[in-house]
Design an enzyme around this catalytic site. Structure first.
Site, PDB file in Angstrom:
ATOM      1  N   CYS A  50      -3.067  25.044 -37.171  1.00 32.71           N
ATOM      2  CA  CYS A  50      -3.079  23.954 -36.206  1.00 32.71           C
ATOM      3  C   CYS A  50      -4.516  23.465 -35.990  1.00 32.71           C
ATOM      4  CB  CYS A  50      -2.483  24.407 -34.876  1.00 32.71           C
ATOM      5  SG  CYS A  50      -2.359  23.067 -33.655  1.00 32.71           S
ATOM      6  N   ASP A  52      -5.784  22.786 -33.287  1.00 30.84           N
ATOM      7  CA  ASP A  52      -6.245  23.282 -31.985  1.00 30.84           C
ATOM      8  C   ASP A  52      -7.608  23.976 -32.112  1.00 30.84           C
ATOM      9  OD1 ASP A  52      -6.499  25.081 -29.617  1.00 30.84           O
ATOM     10  OD2 ASP A  52      -4.498  24.314 -29.152  1.00 30.84           O
ATOM     11  N   ARG A  54      -8.937  26.184 -30.526  1.00 30.23           N
ATOM     12  CA  ARG A  54      -8.973  27.618 -30.195  1.00 30.23           C
ATOM     13  C   ARG A  54      -8.485  28.517 -31.313  1.00 30.23           C
ATOM     14  NH1 ARG A  54      -5.346  26.585 -25.012  1.00 30.23           N
ATOM     15  NH2 ARG A  54      -4.407  25.285 -26.628  1.00 30.23           N
ATOM     16  N   HIS A 106       0.460  28.999 -33.436  1.00 30.41           N
ATOM     17  CA  HIS A 106      -0.086  29.732 -32.287  1.00 30.41           C
ATOM     18  C   HIS A 106       0.770  29.470 -31.059  1.00 30.41           C
ATOM     19  CE1 HIS A 106      -2.054  26.238 -30.218  1.00 30.41           C
ATOM     20  NE2 HIS A 106      -1.929  25.732 -31.424  1.00 30.41           N
ATOM     21  N   CYS A 109       1.187  26.203 -28.391  1.00 34.91           N
ATOM     22  CA  CYS A 109       0.805  25.032 -29.202  1.00 34.91           C
ATOM     23  C   CYS A 109       1.269  23.744 -28.506  1.00 34.91           C
ATOM     24  CB  CYS A 109       1.428  25.136 -30.585  1.00 34.91           C
ATOM     25  SG  CYS A 109       0.983  23.767 -31.672  1.00 34.91           S
TER      26      CYS A 109
HETATM   27 CO    CO Z   1      -1.302  23.842 -31.844  1.00 38.27          CO
END
Ligand code: CO
Length: 218
Positions: A50, A52, A54, A106, A109
């Site tokens: 992803c 993302d 993090r 994750h 998400c």
């Molecule tokens: Co995500």
């Protein structure tokens, strides 16, 4: 994250300063570090994760530059008409000969949670509509989970499993299986504890996929 040394408008400067430290540290450990990296790459892993911020592939797996070929998009989707993903897949499988493909989702998400809802945000809704299909295909199991948080976690897992299956439908992957070992893994990362969970859905051959998706003339 904010850093007191920099104003908000100069925050980007921190990245450039950090880069100078990174170069100095690597060179102090190995004066030829960058010379060696510049010669080429032969990563064992393709990571599909992803976007993302993090979930940085190298950082959470303790790997270095040169070890993981990375493709990231919103909610770690494998859309078999996505030229970006297909180009990354082709290059890493056919040219770099990676041994493992890791689809890593994750928990928490935003893309997956948005797909569970009914708000139209914008173009991203087109992208994550594939996750609504995953929900629809697994509606019985998901609707039986009364806790919304838990239901979201399960959809994150089911989404990863679905993307592993999508990878196995792609001719490049099936052709590689005829010639050598190539393993596709499904993992989920926990934002709140930093732990990677292996979903044990490894696909490493034609027998792992529904016959309707198999190509017999590759
Ligand atoms: Co995500």
């Amino acid at each position: 994250m904010a850093n007191e040394k920099y104003t908000a408008t100069e925050n980007y400067q921190r990245l450039l300063d950090n880069n100078k430290k990174f170069v100095a540290e690597r060179l102090s450990e190995d004066p030829t570090y960058f010379d060696k990296l510049a010669l080429g790459q032969s990563p064992d892993f393709l990571w599909i994760g992803c976007s993302d911020s993090r979930v940085p592939a190298n950082e959470i797996t303790g790997t270095e530059s040169g070890e993981i070929f990375v493709h990231r998009n919103v909610a770690n989707l494998v859309d078999i008409t996505d030229m970006n993903m297909l180009s990354v897949l082709h290059y890493s499988v056919d040219v770099l000969k990676v041994r493992h493909i890791i689809v890593c989702g994750h928990y928490g998400c935003g893309g997956v949670l948005a797909a569970m809802g009914n708000s139209h945000i914008g173009v991203v809704n087109h992208w994550i509509s594939a996750i609504k299909d995953v929900y629809s295909l697994n509606r019985k199991e998901l609707d039986a989970i009364t806790d919304e948080h838990e239901r979201g976690r399960r959809l994150v897992e089911l989404n990863v499993i679905s993307q592993v299956k999508n990878l196995a439908k792609i001719p490049h992957v099936q052709r590689a299986w005829k010639e050598r070992e190539l393993r596709i893994h499904g993992w989920v990362y926990g934002l709140s504890d930093g732990i990677l969970h292996d979903l044990d859905v490894m696909h490493d051959g034609m027998e792992d996929i529904d016959p309707i998706y198999r190509f017999d003339n590759l």
